[in-house]
Scaffold this motif. Structure first.
Motif, short mmCIF file in Angstrom:
data_model
loop_
_atom_site.label_atom_id
_atom_site.label_comp_id
_atom_site.label_asym_id
_atom_site.label_seq_id
_atom_site.Cartn_x
_atom_site.Cartn_y
_atom_site.Cartn_z
N ILE A 42 0.64 -1.33 -0.23
CA ILE A 42 0.26 -0.34 0.21
C ILE A 42 0.80 1.06 0.58
CG2 ILE A 42 -1.98 1.40 1.46
CD1 ILE A 42 -2.99 -1.43 -0.22
N GLU A 43 0.20 1.98 -0.74
CA GLU A 43 1.47 3.27 -0.99
C GLU A 43 0.19 4.30 -0.56
OE1 GLU A 43 4.49 6.38 -1.29
OE2 GLU A 43 4.41 3.83 -0.47
N LEU A 44 0.30 5.54 -0.21
CA LEU A 44 -0.76 6.51 0.06
C LEU A 44 -0.01 7.63 -0.72
CD1 LEU A 44 -2.32 6.53 3.11
CD2 LEU A 44 -3.03 5.55 1.24
N LYS A 45 0.01 8.69 -1.81
CA LYS A 45 0.69 9.98 -2.03
C LYS A 45 -0.70 10.95 -1.99
CE LYS A 45 3.88 7.48 -5.01
NZ LYS A 45 5.09 7.82 -3.85
N GLU A 46 -0.39 12.52 -2.15
CA GLU A 46 -1.09 13.27 -2.48
C GLU A 46 -0.60 14.23 -3.39
OE1 GLU A 46 -1.17 17.01 0.14
OE2 GLU A 46 0.57 15.54 1.30
N SER A 47 -1.26 14.49 -4.62
CA SER A 47 -1.27 14.73 -6.10
C SER A 47 -1.50 16.32 -6.39
CB SER A 47 -2.06 13.75 -7.19
OG SER A 47 -1.89 13.79 -8.31
N ILE A 61 -1.78 1.95 -5.63
CA ILE A 61 -1.23 3.51 -4.76
C ILE A 61 -2.77 3.94 -5.09
CG2 ILE A 61 0.21 4.94 -6.01
CD1 ILE A 61 1.91 3.48 -7.40
N TYR A 62 -2.96 4.94 -4.00
CA TYR A 62 -3.72 5.62 -3.75
C TYR A 62 -3.22 7.52 -4.09
CZ TYR A 62 -7.08 2.30 -1.87
OH TYR A 62 -7.77 1.03 -1.81
N LEU A 63 -3.89 7.87 -4.79
CA LEU A 63 -3.41 9.56 -5.07
C LEU A 63 -3.95 10.39 -5.14
CD1 LEU A 63 -1.71 9.40 -9.31
CD2 LEU A 63 -0.55 10.00 -6.94
N GLY A 64 -4.28 10.85 -4.09
CA GLY A 64 -4.76 12.54 -3.93
C GLY A 64 -5.54 11.73 -1.70
N ILE A 65 -4.44 10.95 -1.22
CA ILE A 65 -4.36 10.62 0.11
C ILE A 65 -3.36 11.27 0.69
CG2 ILE A 65 -4.90 9.43 2.10
CD1 ILE A 65 -6.53 7.51 -0.17
N LYS A 66 -3.52 12.27 2.00
CA LYS A 66 -2.26 12.23 2.42
C LYS A 66 -2.27 11.53 4.15
CE LYS A 66 -0.41 16.90 5.13
NZ LYS A 66 -0.77 17.71 5.63
N THR A 78 -5.80 12.25 5.83
CA THR A 78 -6.66 12.83 5.10
C THR A 78 -7.30 12.59 3.35
OG1 THR A 78 -6.10 14.93 6.98
CG2 THR A 78 -7.32 15.63 4.60
N ILE A 79 -8.39 13.05 3.12
CA ILE A 79 -8.79 12.88 1.86
C ILE A 79 -8.57 14.11 1.09
CG2 ILE A 79 -10.76 11.73 -0.28
CD1 ILE A 79 -9.69 9.70 1.97
N VAL A 80 -7.46 14.43 0.38
CA VAL A 80 -7.33 16.00 -0.22
C VAL A 80 -7.88 16.07 -1.33
CG1 VAL A 80 -5.74 16.66 1.82
CG2 VAL A 80 -5.10 15.69 -0.82
N GLY A 81 -8.17 14.70 -1.55
CA GLY A 81 -8.81 14.88 -3.64
C GLY A 81 -7.82 14.75 -4.50
N ILE A 82 -8.05 15.71 -5.92
CA ILE A 82 -7.60 15.49 -7.06
C ILE A 82 -8.39 16.45 -7.80
CG2 ILE A 82 -5.76 14.64 -9.24
CD1 ILE A 82 -5.56 12.07 -8.38
N SER A 83 -7.91 17.90 -8.39
CA SER A 83 -8.31 18.73 -9.29
C SER A 83 -8.83 18.10 -9.93
CB SER A 83 -8.11 19.98 -8.88
OG SER A 83 -6.97 19.51 -9.51
N ASN A 84 -7.88 17.79 -10.80
CA ASN A 84 -7.85 17.16 -12.51
C ASN A 84 -7.65 15.49 -12.81
OD1 ASN A 84 -5.15 17.25 -11.89
ND2 ASN A 84 -4.45 18.37 -13.88
#
Length: 476
Positions: A16-21, A44-49, A55-61
């Motif tokens: 499991i890997e969490l990444k902001e984007s 890999i989850y993109l958009g999670i801090k 924190t579910i920060v999300g992705i704008s695009n």
């Protein structure tokens, strides 16, 4: 909709890997893609801090980033890519968009997977981090791709047949003759016999022993020179009162610890005090004691023929009344899934495997691990544990002799916990396990206690706060 509570409590680990984007894919994602591809795969989850509570920060695009991710991976960014549109999913979490990217483990022929056209940028997953492979690790993978391992190469000391332990070779030939009454080797002299079984080769105009032959038939002093990390250890503990009741190890120098001598000594101990044959009941087959003995020996052969003797821990075998654990340096060349399914074999030490086949102690190619799993299923034993750890890289196979059939209380929950812990070498808390099986913490604690009492799981020693559970490997 992805469960927000699950995502907020998700922890980074081996898979499991969490990444902001921000507005574009972070460069570090490709390091993780390489490491997951070279290890056991992962998500890999993109958009999670990451945090105590993520924190579910999300992705704008998200659509743009998904397209860019797939396009970049299919370009020359990485040396191998097999992802499809289904592997990259946009998920809505209470109005915020994240990307879930599933990375599959690459086949052996594609490893090591590297980035930017640079072989030295080959990563592996260790715990929750991405780490560059060493030159030796990369070289080992490349040799394995070619079907060439350490044991088939000529030894660098130019050791020849005069360096063979004559007693070991004599006993080996005797056992080969007993196992193969009509073999064509019987009348050969030792020199021709060694050539016929692939132990000798030519290098720099000389006849020399292959590394595998030195390990199998050689003198311990020579083995230590060509393989400084060579280590063999068998620990037997039936009393439970001491660290071990009986030990056979290469570091006590009580015998010439080549692989053949170690195998002979340990195999005779391994098959003692195994479960006695019983008559069928509760849908379990009549138990044939020979099947259990054969599977235990197969487990030992599997550990030796897939061991990377250049690194520690070497071979460690731990035997108790309840189970036997086989631990060897290195991973499983064909991967865990394929090893269990069978049909394909690619042992790291091919020469050594051939020696065992001459002794007729190993099943046909690709059937060893599956036959162990089938034996346990047929006789109602717990499903064996087959796992690979990354730091240090080692493989563990545990054969349990305890019976846990479908009439066992909380059978489904126990099997789910064991399966979850097997897939998460970083361990799990009672809270995590209760979420996994969908039961209250108090009920989960009771079930885990039962697993502890049967030595199927162990803890990190902490009493309450920070207490985590792991699959038991008979460790200290």
């Amino acid at each position: 909709m992805e469960n927000e509570n699950y995502l907020r409590t998700l922890k980074e680990g081996l898979r499991i890997e969490l990444k902001e984007s921000g507005k574009k894919i972070p460069d570090s994602l490709y390091d993780t893609y390489s490491s997951f591809s070279n290890t056991e795969g992962g998500t890999i989850y993109l958009g999670i801090k990451e945090g105590k509570l993520n924190t579910i920060v999300g992705i704008s695009n998200p659509e743009e980033q998904k397209k860019a991710l797939i396009s970049t991976l299919h370009s020359k960014k990485t040396s191998y890519c097999s992802i499809s549109d289904e592997d990259v999913q946009i998920i809505d979490v209470n109005g915020k968009k994240i990307i879930r990217f599933v990375v599959k483990e690459a086949p052996l022929g594609a490893k090591p997977v590297y980035i930017d056209g640079n072989l030295s940028k080959s990563y592996q997953r260790i715990g929750d981090g991405d780490f560059l492979m060493s030159e030796d690790e990369i070289a080992s993978l490349l040799l394995r791709k070619k079907g060439t391992g350490f044991d088939v190469l000529p030894n660098y000391l130019d050791l020849d047949e005069t360096n063979i332990d004559k007693e070991s070779l004599g006993e080996f030939r005797k056992e080969v003759n007993e196992a193969n009454s009509n073999n064509s080797f019987r009348d050969l002299n030792d020199h021709d016999f060694l050539y016929r079984i692939g132990a000798l080769t030519k290098a720099n105009g000389k006849e020399v022993l292959k590394n595998g032959a030195v390990l199998f038939f050689g003198q311990q002093s020579d083995i230590s020179q060509i393989c400084p990390n060579y280590f063999l250890d068998y620990q037997e503990n039936f009393s439970g009162k001491t660290r071990w009741d009986n030990r056979i190890a290469s570091d006590d120098y009580s015998f010439n610890a080549n692989l053949f001598n170690f195998f002979r000594l340990v195999s005779s101990n391994l098959i003692q005090r195994l479960p006695k044959p019983f008559n069928a009941k509760d849908g379990v087959a009549n138990m044939n004691g020979k099947d259990v003995k054969r599977s235990v020996i197969e487990g030992m052969v599997n550990a030796i023929t897939n061991c990377d003797f250049s690194s520690l821990p070497g071979i460690v075998i731990k035997r108790t009344y309840d189970n036997v654990a086989f631990i060897n340096s290195g991973d499983i060349p064909v991967g865990i899934k394929q090893a269990i399914e069978g049909g394909v074999t690619n042992p790291l030490n091919k020469n050594i495997m051939n020696y065992f086949r001459l002794l007729q102690v190993s099943d046909r190619a690709g059937s060893g691990i599956p036959s162990i799993f089938e034996m346990c299923r047929s006789y109602g034993f717990l499903k064996p544990i087959l796992a690979v750890e990354s730091n240090p890289k080692r493989t563990t196979l545990i054969i349990h002799f305890a019976q846990l059939n479908q009439k066992t209380p909380h059978y489904t929950e126990k099997m789910e916990i064991l399966s979850y812990l097997n897939a998460h070498p970083e361990g799990a808390s009672t809270e995590e396990l209760s979420k996994q099986i969908g039961m209250k913490k108090s009920s989960t604690s009771t079930i885990v206690t039962e697993l502890l009492l049967t030595n199927l799981v162990k803890t990190n020693g902490k009493k309450t706060k920070g207490k985590r559970y792991f699959i038991s490997d008979n460790g200290e």
